[in-house]
Write a protein that holds these residues in place. Structure first.
Motif, PDB file in Angstrom:
ATOM      1  N   SER A  45       0.824  -1.207   0.000  1.00  0.00           N
ATOM      2  CA  SER A  45       0.000   0.000   0.000  1.00  0.00           C
ATOM      3  C   SER A  45       0.858   1.257   0.000  1.00  0.00           C
ATOM      4  O   SER A  45       0.353   2.344  -0.281  1.00  0.00           O
ATOM      5  N   GLN A  46       2.136   1.116   0.297  1.00  0.00           N
ATOM      6  CA  GLN A  46       3.045   2.261   0.339  1.00  0.00           C
ATOM      7  C   GLN A  46       3.835   2.443  -0.958  1.00  0.00           C
ATOM      8  O   GLN A  46       4.710   3.290  -1.043  1.00  0.00           O
ATOM      9  N   CYS A  47       3.549   1.615  -1.968  1.00  0.00           N
ATOM     10  CA  CYS A  47       4.239   1.782  -3.254  1.00  0.00           C
ATOM     11  C   CYS A  47       3.221   2.154  -4.317  1.00  0.00           C
ATOM     12  O   CYS A  47       2.018   2.003  -4.136  1.00  0.00           O
ATOM     13  N   ALA A  51       0.476  -3.523  -9.830  1.00  0.00           N
ATOM     14  CA  ALA A  51       0.641  -4.976  -9.962  1.00  0.00           C
ATOM     15  C   ALA A  51       1.171  -5.614  -8.681  1.00  0.00           C
ATOM     16  O   ALA A  51       0.901  -6.787  -8.420  1.00  0.00           O
ATOM     17  N   LEU A  52       1.902  -4.869  -7.858  1.00  0.00           N
ATOM     18  CA  LEU A  52       2.377  -5.417  -6.586  1.00  0.00           C
ATOM     19  C   LEU A  52       1.277  -5.383  -5.530  1.00  0.00           C
ATOM     20  O   LEU A  52       1.274  -6.198  -4.610  1.00  0.00           O
ATOM     21  N   LYS A  53       0.359  -4.464  -5.666  1.00  0.00           N
ATOM     22  CA  LYS A  53      -0.754  -4.386  -4.711  1.00  0.00           C
ATOM     23  C   LYS A  53      -1.724  -5.546  -4.890  1.00  0.00           C
ATOM     24  O   LYS A  53      -2.418  -5.930  -3.951  1.00  0.00           O
ATOM     25  N   THR A  54      -1.769  -6.117  -6.095  1.00  0.00           N
ATOM     26  CA  THR A  54      -2.698  -7.210  -6.390  1.00  0.00           C
ATOM     27  C   THR A  54      -1.985  -8.544  -6.613  1.00  0.00           C
ATOM     28  O   THR A  54      -2.634  -9.538  -6.936  1.00  0.00           O
ATOM     29  N   LYS A  88      11.301 -15.684  -1.548  1.00  0.00           N
ATOM     30  CA  LYS A  88       9.848 -15.530  -1.656  1.00  0.00           C
ATOM     31  C   LYS A  88       9.266 -14.958  -0.368  1.00  0.00           C
ATOM     32  O   LYS A  88       9.506 -15.448   0.724  1.00  0.00           O
ATOM     33  N   PHE A  89       8.480 -13.895  -0.528  1.00  0.00           N
ATOM     34  CA  PHE A  89       7.745 -13.310   0.585  1.00  0.00           C
ATOM     35  C   PHE A  89       6.525 -14.170   0.902  1.00  0.00           C
ATOM     36  O   PHE A  89       5.953 -14.801   0.012  1.00  0.00           O
ATOM     37  N   THR A  90       6.102 -14.136   2.152  1.00  0.00           N
ATOM     38  CA  THR A  90       4.876 -14.790   2.598  1.00  0.00           C
ATOM     39  C   THR A  90       3.849 -13.704   2.886  1.00  0.00           C
ATOM     40  O   THR A  90       4.152 -12.740   3.594  1.00  0.00           O
ATOM     41  N   ASP A  94      -2.655  -8.973   7.209  1.00  0.00           N
ATOM     42  CA  ASP A  94      -2.923  -7.535   7.084  1.00  0.00           C
ATOM     43  C   ASP A  94      -2.631  -6.987   5.695  1.00  0.00           C
ATOM     44  O   ASP A  94      -2.692  -5.786   5.472  1.00  0.00           O
ATOM     45  N   GLY A  95      -2.281  -7.879   4.743  1.00  0.00           N
ATOM     46  CA  GLY A  95      -1.994  -7.441   3.377  1.00  0.00           C
ATOM     47  C   GLY A  95      -0.530  -7.145   3.132  1.00  0.00           C
ATOM     48  O   GLY A  95      -0.117  -6.908   2.001  1.00  0.00           O
ATOM     49  N   CYS A  96       0.269  -7.132   4.183  1.00  0.00           N
ATOM     50  CA  CYS A  96       1.711  -6.943   4.031  1.00  0.00           C
ATOM     51  C   CYS A  96       2.359  -8.294   3.732  1.00  0.00           C
ATOM     52  O   CYS A  96       1.724  -9.341   3.823  1.00  0.00           O
ATOM     53  N   TRP A  97       3.628  -8.255   3.381  1.00  0.00           N
ATOM     54  CA  TRP A  97       4.384  -9.458   3.038  1.00  0.00           C
ATOM     55  C   TRP A  97       5.614  -9.544   3.932  1.00  0.00           C
ATOM     56  O   TRP A  97       6.195  -8.521   4.295  1.00  0.00           O
ATOM     57  N   GLU A  98       6.041 -10.778   4.242  1.00  0.00           N
ATOM     58  CA  GLU A  98       7.177 -11.008   5.137  1.00  0.00           C
ATOM     59  C   GLU A  98       8.210 -11.897   4.447  1.00  0.00           C
ATOM     60  O   GLU A  98       7.873 -12.915   3.855  1.00  0.00           O
TER      61      GLU A  98
END
Length: 159
Positions: A45-47, A51-54, A88-90, A94-98
């Motif tokens: 949400s901060q970029c 395409a990264l948001k979806t 690879k992010f997980t 909350d919609g963020c990636w780790e």
């Protein structure tokens, strides 16, 4: 005492307006080279890349920089857009990636004695067609550091 209180209030207000949520953040913070169980968080949400948001999968292009060349990528993990599991992010609830780094020295396969200045990272979608700009996360020298973190959403000033 009133002048000091007023000064402190003004500084807190200025700080709250100057701070914003970060696209990338780390745990622990502040991050040091000896930190264990390191995780990098990406908040799409901060970029400004739709395409990264979806995206349903996000990978990292990731390396480090050294103190004598703080924007030159070194010890890059893998190749551009390869899909190594360690890159690879997980997705979190909350919609963020780790991205779980664990130990910095091991993750980047650093030789003994190498000092890291920053972690350099780009988030990209699974086919590599959408990406963030280069982002640099500070890795602080060993020692005692305090990191004051604040989000404007939960600022409370009471009298």
């Amino acid at each position: 005492m009133k002048r000091f209180s007023l000064f402190l209030l003004v500084m807190l207000c200025a700080l709250s307006f100057s701070m914003q949520a970060a696209m990338f953040s780390t745990s622990p913070t502040p991050l040091q080279q000896s930190s264990q169980n390191v995780k990098i968080y990406f908040d799409p949400s901060q970029c400004d890349v739709t395409a990264l948001k979806t995206a349903t999968e996000i990978y990292a292009h990731i390396g480090v920089t050294l103190p004598d060349a703080p924007v030159e990528w070194k010890y890059v993990v893998g190749n551009w857009a390869d899909k190594q599991p360690k890159k690879k992010f997980t997705k979190l609830s909350d919609g963020c990636w780790e991205l779980n780094i664990g130990d910095i020295n091991t993750y980047f396969n650093l030789p003994a004695g190498v000092t890291v200045a920053k972690i350099a990272i780009i988030a990209l979608n699974a086919n590599g067609t959408a990406q963030t700009a280069d982002y640099f996360l500070n890795v602080y020298p060993e020692g005692f550091y305090i990191d004051f973190t604040h989000t404007p959403d939960n600022l409370v000033i009471s009298k």
